[in-house]
Design an enzyme around this catalytic site. Structure first.
Site, short mmCIF file in Angstrom:
data_model
loop_
_atom_site.label_atom_id
_atom_site.label_comp_id
_atom_site.label_asym_id
_atom_site.label_seq_id
_atom_site.Cartn_x
_atom_site.Cartn_y
_atom_site.Cartn_z
CB VAL A 201 -0.94 0.19 1.44
CG1 VAL A 201 -1.80 1.20 1.34
CG2 VAL A 201 -1.55 -1.26 1.46
CG HIS A 202 3.00 2.80 -3.27
ND1 HIS A 202 2.41 1.75 -3.93
CD2 HIS A 202 3.25 3.93 -4.10
CE1 HIS A 202 2.49 2.04 -5.13
NE2 HIS A 202 2.84 3.30 -5.29
NE ARG A 203 -1.18 3.23 -7.88
CZ ARG A 203 -0.67 3.88 -8.92
NH1 ARG A 203 -0.68 5.22 -8.72
NH2 ARG A 203 -0.04 3.26 -9.70
NE ARG A 234 3.03 8.85 -0.79
CZ ARG A 234 3.29 8.28 -1.92
NH1 ARG A 234 2.68 7.35 -2.28
NH2 ARG A 234 4.03 9.10 -2.66
CG ASP A 276 -1.88 1.27 -3.23
OD1 ASP A 276 -0.56 0.73 -3.43
OD2 ASP A 276 -1.98 1.93 -2.41
#
Length: 354
Positions: A201-203, A234, A276
């Site tokens: 998960v990074h977006r 992030r 994602d």
């Protein structure tokens, strides 16, 4: 032929290495790293593992707003291009580094080649969508990985489009065998192939929205098997900011970002993946790993049409359902070429230069 190649983020390092190898035998390549991914885990380790030369230049841009980051890249890369006077400039994918390279090249006499051209998610809120569209419209040579990419570009009136196949397939064919032989990541984390879910998960659309990120993490935590989360910087920062980090670490196996070979091994061994990431969706398809995509749309529509990828967004119930349902998969079609995309691209660059 002198080629300047611009990269800045994990997927671009992977896309660039087959092309760099294809160029190495008969051309000069100047590899430039913008610094968009600037930690060792997200950057330098990939060059070591892929056995490609360390970039001759690192622009050291680092983090910032989209405008700040892109503007700084344009300034530094523009100065570099003036010094190097390349015959061709190659950019990859859809990051701020891609757009910066395109903007600089559009103001020079050098032709611009875009690797992974023609992708469209049709979500204008995604910064990546803006980057890829603008880059395609100023490129001189467009390398589309799929038939759909070719169609998208033709619909937009763009010429000089070539169906090349996907360089990430070139990369994964090399990496899968090498990772199986050399990676110890499963043993290090006491994992058994086929008995865990991998998650990434990074977006910003997920991480920067507390409710979306919390819903995704709750759904992952409710899975009926171990969920392994290599945590993006992030995402880690956002979990700390939202006060969610402790709970997530209690429910998931949270590990540091992985190098390419270890990540390929994790993805190859996973029972399924929740992500994602655009690149991971496609890598999962290459590795026969079913994919649950934590977005409402994808630029890799072919994987959804083929029945190997399901879009769930941040819908908690949908994520839980897709992580727990029995896997039944149709026969997998060949969508991304035969593993020789990089050689095709270099041959087209030679034709343009000649």
């Amino acid at each position: 032929m002198k080629v300047v190649s611009l990269v800045g983020a994990r997927p671009q390092f992977i896309k660039a290495f087959p092309v760099s190898r294809a160029l190495a035998d008969r051309h000069e390549e100047v590899l430039v790293h913008t610094g968009q991914h600037y930690s060792e885990a997200m950057s330098e380790v990939f060059f070591e593992e892929l056995d490609i030369p360390t970039p001759e230049y690192n622009l050291g841009v680092g983090s910032g707003t989209h405008g700040q980051q892109t503007g700084e890249m344009v300034t530094h890369f523009g100065e570099l291009v003036e010094r190097e006077e390349p015959d061709t400039i190659v950019v990859y994918g859809d990051t701020n580094s891609t757009l910066a390279g395109a903007l600089v090249t559009a103001k020079t006499d050098a032709p611009l080649a875009h690797v992974e051209a023609g992708l469209r998610s049709h979500n204008d809120a995604m910064p990546e969508e803006t980057n890829r569209i603008l880059t395609d419209h100023v490129s001189d040579l467009l390398f589309a990985p799929t038939e759909r990419g070719v169609t998208n570009l033709e619909t937009e009136g763009i010429e000089n489009v070539h169906l090349t196949g996907d360089v990430m397939y070139d990369a994964i064919l090399w990496a899968r065998t090498r990772a199986a032989d050399h990676s110890t990541v499963l043993d290090e984390h006491d994992l058994t192939a086929g008995e865990y879910v991998l998650a990434t998960v990074h977006r910003a659309g997920n991480t920067d929205d507390r409710e979306r990120l919390a819903a995704i993490m709750r759904a992952l935590g409710a899975a009926d098997r171990e969920v392994v989360l290599p945590i993006h910087p992030r995402t880690a920062d956002c979990l700390d900011t939202y006060g969610l980090r402790e709970t997530v670490e209690q429910q998931l196996t949270v590990i540091e970002p992985q190098g390419y070979l270890d990540f390929v091994r994790l993805l190859d061994g996973a029972e399924r993946v929740a992500t994602d990431s655009g690149g991971v969706q496609k890598e999962a398809f290459f590795l026969d790993t079913p994919c649950v995509t934590l977005r409402e749309e994808t630029e890799w529509v072919e994987t959804v049409d083929a029945g190997w990828n399901t879009l769930v967004g941040a819908d908690e119930e949908a994520i839980e359902r897709e992580l727990q349902r029995e896997i039944t998969l149709p026969e997998k079609p060949e969508l991304y070429g035969d593993g020789d995309a990089a050689e095709r691209m270099v041959a087209l660059l030679e034709e343009t230069d000649g």
